[in-house]
Design a protein around this motif. Structure first.
Motif, PDB file in Angstrom:
ATOM      1  N   UNK A 269       0.698  -1.269  -0.072  1.00 55.66           N
ATOM      2  CA  UNK A 269       0.159   0.028   0.166  1.00 55.66           C
ATOM      3  C   UNK A 269       0.831   1.184  -0.047  1.00 55.66           C
ATOM      4  N   UNK A 270       2.006   1.031   0.619  1.00 51.71           N
ATOM      5  CA  UNK A 270       2.846   2.481   0.582  1.00 51.71           C
ATOM      6  C   UNK A 270       3.788   2.723  -0.558  1.00 51.71           C
TER       7      UNK A 270
ATOM      8  N   UNK B 113      -2.382   1.174 -10.011  1.00 52.47           N
ATOM      9  CA  UNK B 113      -3.779   1.822 -10.575  1.00 52.47           C
ATOM     10  C   UNK B 113      -4.774   1.182  -9.687  1.00 52.47           C
ATOM     11  N   UNK B 114      -4.696   0.106  -9.149  1.00 54.58           N
ATOM     12  CA  UNK B 114      -6.003  -0.343  -8.241  1.00 54.58           C
ATOM     13  C   UNK B 114      -5.717   0.431  -7.262  1.00 54.58           C
ATOM     14  N   UNK B 115      -4.906   0.724  -6.578  1.00 55.69           N
ATOM     15  CA  UNK B 115      -4.768   1.405  -5.131  1.00 55.69           C
ATOM     16  C   UNK B 115      -5.165   2.874  -5.622  1.00 55.69           C
TER      17      UNK B 115
ATOM     18  N   UNK C 196     -10.848   6.513  -0.784  1.00 53.75           N
ATOM     19  CA  UNK C 196     -10.151   7.327   0.037  1.00 53.75           C
ATOM     20  C   UNK C 196      -8.864   7.851  -0.338  1.00 53.75           C
ATOM     21  N   UNK C 197      -8.451   7.423  -1.742  1.00 53.34           N
ATOM     22  CA  UNK C 197      -7.126   8.043  -1.844  1.00 53.34           C
ATOM     23  C   UNK C 197      -7.493   8.964  -3.185  1.00 53.34           C
ATOM     24  N   UNK C 198      -8.689   9.109  -3.412  1.00 48.95           N
ATOM     25  CA  UNK C 198      -9.025  10.119  -4.505  1.00 48.95           C
ATOM     26  C   UNK C 198      -8.678  11.419  -4.287  1.00 48.95           C
TER      27      UNK C 198
ATOM     28  N   UNK D 232     -13.567  13.241  -9.711  1.00 47.46           N
ATOM     29  CA  UNK D 232     -14.014  11.846 -10.212  1.00 47.46           C
ATOM     30  C   UNK D 232     -12.732  10.832  -9.812  1.00 47.46           C
ATOM     31  N   UNK D 233     -13.333   9.586  -9.639  1.00 46.69           N
ATOM     32  CA  UNK D 233     -12.236   8.367  -9.009  1.00 46.69           C
ATOM     33  C   UNK D 233     -11.516   8.076 -10.563  1.00 46.69           C
TER      34      UNK D 233
END
Length: 329
Positions: free
Chosen positions: A242-243, A252-254, A259-261, A265-266
């Motif tokens: 994750x880091x 790209x998945x992460x 919560x990371x947007x 738009x996502x």
């Protein structure tokens, strides 16, 4: 010695238009008490990999592997009878759809006791007591009554708990949970995941969680294997993944997590997972990768070392920046 070791696993399905490789050179290593996840989009070969281990694929599947051992036994060389003694007892699986996996013609109690009858020496009374104990363990109220219920008489959450009870009946050394929270509401999802982690900790079994929910992965497992188009493209401890993801697909998945947007738009990954007729010549992710160049599209990538998460990429990322490989520097 590892509890489970699989090296270079490939699965091909015979179709009218030719062979389709659903799993391509996947490696899996699981130790005693391990807690890992296999993640990726639908069509990445996650479930097929584990069904190949269980011996539950149809006759149209051709399975090959350099190594496939469980608890020191070669699963490729033992007889079908010996394999059946392992599968269901030492290796259990929670399937994706409880309503279609449970037999509608038999009660839940019968199906749990059937596993005990086949794999243990318990008497009829002992099997009944063990079934009640299992139903209580997974949090099903009025277990004596529920044993006589048919699958259609249970809710989705209850059916999933019954599946877990069945999988745990013989105290397996390895439990494979194939998207165990699919089609369940958020509250039930949390309960099922909490139950699985608690059982893993109390029994000491190893757990493989198959999912495409990165939020679930972040909260539950210790190690993550990322699959794409049938290939393992990265594997790291969950915190490191994750880091600092090293494969562009993982990154790209992460980035697509809400919560990371950082924008309205996502972010999305353009395109789809390649199928039988649209597999690229080089890196399978190259048509969807924003870092891909001519080399990526023409040459099959070589796997990076452990320090770069075993990333299957010509230019694995480090803190989001592509790193030139030594052979191209």
């Amino acid at each position: 010695m590892s509890l489970l070791e699989i090296r270079n696993l490939s699965v091909e399905f015979a179709t009218a238009s030719g062979a389709f490789r659903a799993v391509d050179g996947v490696d899996v290593t699981v130790d005693q008490g391990d807690l890992m996840a296999i993640v990726g989009e639908s069509g990445s070969g996650k479930s097929v990999s584990m069904l190949a281990l269980m011996g539950l694929l149809p006759w149209t599947a051709t399975i090959t592997a350099d190594v496939m051992t469980f608890d020191g036994r070669n699963l490729q060389k033992i007889s079908p009878r010996a394999r059946r003694q392992i599968v269901g007892r030492d290796i259990s699986m929670i399937f994706q759809e409880p309503m279609s996996s449970l037999n509608p013609c038999f009660t839940v109690g019968f199906q749990i006791k059937e596993s005990l009858r086949l794999h243990t020496d318990l008497t009829r009374r002992q099997r009944h007591d063990r079934a009640v104990e299992l139903m209580t363990l997974v949090g099903i109220p009025a277990p004596e009554k529920r044993l006589s219920a048919f699958p259609h008489q249970l809710s989705g959450g209850m059916s999933q708990r019954a599946m877990i009870a069945m999988a745990l009946a013989c105290r397996p050394k390895l439990l494979i949970a194939d998207e165990p929270t699919t089609a369940l509401d958020v509250t039930i999802q949390a309960q099922i995941l909490e139950l699985l982690i608690e059982l893993q900790e109390t029994t000491g079994m190893a757990l493989i969680l198959i999912t495409h929910d990165m939020g679930v992965v972040a909260e539950t497992v210790q190690r993550v294997s990322v699959q794409y188009a049938g290939q393992r493209v990265e594997e790291q401890p969950v915190t490191d993944l994750f880091e600092n993801p090293h494969h562009p697909y993982t990154a790209a998945l992460l980035a697509a997590l809400p919560e990371r947007a950082t924008e309205r738009h996502l972010p999305t990954i353009p395109g789809v997972v390649p199928g039988q007729f649209d597999r690229p010549q080089g890196c399978l992710f190259s048509p969807r990768c924003r870092f891909a160049d001519a080399r990526c599209r023409a040459e099959v990538p070589v796997r990076a070392n452990a320090g770069m998460g075993f990333a299957l990429c010509h230019y694995p990322l480090d803190k989001g920046v592509p790193q030139p490989r030594k052979d191209t520097a």
